[in-house]
Design a protein around this motif. Structure first.
Motif, PDB file in Angstrom:
ATOM      1  N   GLY A 176       0.821  -1.211   0.000  1.00 38.81           N
ATOM      2  CA  GLY A 176       0.000   0.000   0.000  1.00 38.81           C
ATOM      3  C   GLY A 176       0.850   1.253   0.000  1.00 38.81           C
ATOM      4  N   PHE A 177       0.195   2.380   0.160  1.00 39.59           N
ATOM      5  CA  PHE A 177       0.867   3.671   0.066  1.00 39.59           C
ATOM      6  C   PHE A 177       0.593   4.514   1.308  1.00 39.59           C
ATOM      7  N   PRO A 178       1.549   5.357   1.676  1.00 36.33           N
ATOM      8  CA  PRO A 178       1.314   6.302   2.770  1.00 36.33           C
ATOM      9  C   PRO A 178       0.490   7.483   2.274  1.00 36.33           C
ATOM     10  N   GLY A 179       0.238   8.440   3.151  1.00 36.46           N
ATOM     11  CA  GLY A 179      -0.455   9.654   2.731  1.00 36.46           C
ATOM     12  C   GLY A 179       0.382  10.427   1.734  1.00 36.46           C
ATOM     13  N   PRO A 180      -0.219  11.336   0.969  1.00 38.95           N
ATOM     14  CA  PRO A 180       0.509  12.070  -0.069  1.00 38.95           C
ATOM     15  C   PRO A 180       1.645  12.910   0.494  1.00 38.95           C
ATOM     16  N   GLN A 181       2.579  13.245  -0.388  1.00 34.96           N
ATOM     17  CA  GLN A 181       3.728  14.053  -0.009  1.00 34.96           C
ATOM     18  C   GLN A 181       3.293  15.414   0.510  1.00 34.96           C
ATOM     19  N   GLY A 182       4.099  15.925   1.425  1.00 37.95           N
ATOM     20  CA  GLY A 182       3.804  17.219   2.037  1.00 37.95           C
ATOM     21  C   GLY A 182       4.392  17.307   3.428  1.00 37.95           C
ATOM     22  N   PRO A 183       4.026  16.352   4.315  1.00 42.16           N
ATOM     23  CA  PRO A 183       4.516  16.461   5.696  1.00 42.16           C
ATOM     24  C   PRO A 183       5.866  15.795   5.956  1.00 42.16           C
ATOM     25  N   TYR A 184       6.464  15.172   4.940  1.00 44.46           N
ATOM     26  CA  TYR A 184       7.632  14.320   5.204  1.00 44.46           C
ATOM     27  C   TYR A 184       8.956  15.058   5.094  1.00 44.46           C
ATOM     28  N   TYR A 185       9.058  16.047   4.225  1.00 41.63           N
ATOM     29  CA  TYR A 185      10.315  16.762   4.023  1.00 41.63           C
ATOM     30  C   TYR A 185      10.749  17.434   5.325  1.00 41.63           C
ATOM     31  N   CYS A 186      11.930  17.061   5.813  1.00 42.12           N
ATOM     32  CA  CYS A 186      12.454  17.564   7.091  1.00 42.12           C
ATOM     33  C   CYS A 186      11.498  17.268   8.247  1.00 42.12           C
ATOM     34  N   GLY A 187      10.649  16.251   8.074  1.00 44.93           N
ATOM     35  CA  GLY A 187       9.615  15.968   9.055  1.00 44.93           C
ATOM     36  C   GLY A 187      10.150  15.244  10.279  1.00 44.93           C
ATOM     37  N   ILE A 188       9.366  15.300  11.351  1.00 45.72           N
ATOM     38  CA  ILE A 188       9.653  14.547  12.570  1.00 45.72           C
ATOM     39  C   ILE A 188       8.394  13.814  12.992  1.00 45.72           C
ATOM     40  N   GLY A 189       8.586  12.742  13.764  1.00 39.07           N
ATOM     41  CA  GLY A 189       7.446  11.973  14.234  1.00 39.07           C
ATOM     42  C   GLY A 189       7.417  10.595  13.599  1.00 39.07           C
TER      43      GLY A 189
END
Length: 327
Positions: free
Chosen positions: A119-132
């Motif tokens: 499967g796939f994660p949620g769309p790109q946006g929150p991942y760049y330099c993201g934490i958590g």
């Protein structure tokens, strides 16, 4: 990207590659020599501290030659060394900063780390330099790599999570001349060793997941002495013009599968089009706002793929911008 290594014991500590003996390996087992004349000779070229064995142990970057002293076809360092030893290039003291993107994959399913299987994660946006835990996957591996490179003496200047989840980046540089290639290759080796320990696969594929996901590049930041001095912006613009005139030659040497990444989407220019601009991440070459404002500095070649050979890319940029005469 077929990195390999072997180990040997020395009589005592060595800090100069010239003091190391040449060695050899079985080229018939790597597809680099026939069985009846199988020896490929290793020439020690650069030394780094070994972050795995530590103590006085070292990692040695070597390139490979035939017994007659000819570089084998996959030895791209030899040709690069000739360009970087050219007096005109040496005079310009070329600096490089390489942004190496890569993707961490789950070992048995060949699917990005942190993605649901099949499967796939949620769309790109929150991942760049993201934490958590729902945004950053594999940080323990990334931090271990960062520390190991610092221990080794590699001029690693930073890390960050990338736009696609499971994708990361580290930066090597600024490094002068051929040392940029040596440092990036050894940093890649260290990353492979650490992912081996973690039971994770590292991919340098420029487009590991098809569709609406970012690819992986190895953006190359570059400057010469003339570019870093007053009036350097004019030198930069002339260098970019030269790069535009040799766009096809550079693209052909900038990594395998790059056509899957350079589509004109996902922060890239189309592979068949050369564009440059200030602060434009959709261009082939980006000039920073600070460079434009100060009238000197560096520029970023955004075309190289994540699997590019840094010896080829760095020496080709120097050759085009310093040695090549467009007339």
């Amino acid at each position: 990207m077929d990195l390999r290594s072997k180990a040997r014991t020395l009589a005592g500590p060595v800090d100069d590659p010239k003091k190391l003996p040449k060695w050899n390996y079985d080229g018939s087992s790597t597809g680099q020599a026939p069985g009846e004349d199988s020896e490929v000779i290793l020439y020690p070229q650069a030394i780094f501290k070994d972050p795995f064995r530590r103590g006085n142990n070292i990692l040695v970057m070597c390139d490979a030659y035939t017994p007659a002293g000819e570089p084998i076809p996959s030895n791209k360092r030899c040709a690069a060394a000739k360009i970087f030893s050219n007096p005109e290039v040496e005079k310009e003291v070329p600096w490089y900063g390489i942004e190496q993107e890569y993707t961490l994959l789950q070992k048995d399913v060949n699917w990005p780390l942190g993605w649901p299987q099949g499967g796939f994660p949620g769309p790109q946006g929150p991942y760049y330099c993201g934490i958590g835990a729902d945004k950053a996957f594999g940080r323990d591996i990334v931090d271990a790599h960062y520390k190991a490179c610092l221990w080794a003496g590699i001029n690693i200047s930073g890390i960050n999570g990338e736009v696609m989840p499971g994708q990361w980046e580290f930066q090597v540089g600024p490094a002068v001349g051929i040392s940029a290639g040596d440092e990036l290759w050894v940093a890649r080796y260290i990353l492979e060793r650490i992912t081996e320990i973690a039971g994770v696969v590292v991919s340098f594929d420029p487009k590991p997941i098809p569709g609406d996901w970012n690819g992986a590049g190895a953006h190359c930041n570059y400057s010469t002495k003339s570019m870093r001095e007053e009036g350097g912006y004019e030198v930069i613009k002339k260098a970019i013009e030269k790069l535009s005139l040799r766009h096809k030659e550079h693209i052909a040497a900038y990594g395998d599968g790059n056509e899957r990444r350079l589509t004109g989407r996902h922060e890239t220019a189309d592979i068949n089009t050369f564009l440059w601009g200030v602060a434009n991440r959709g261009a082939s070459v980006r000039v920073g706002r600070d460079t434009e404002k100060e009238g000197k500095g560096y520029f970023e070649d955004r075309r190289p793929a994540s699997n590019m050979d840094p010896y080829v890319v760095t020496s080709m940029i120097a050759e085009t911008t310093i040695l090549w005469n467009k007339s």
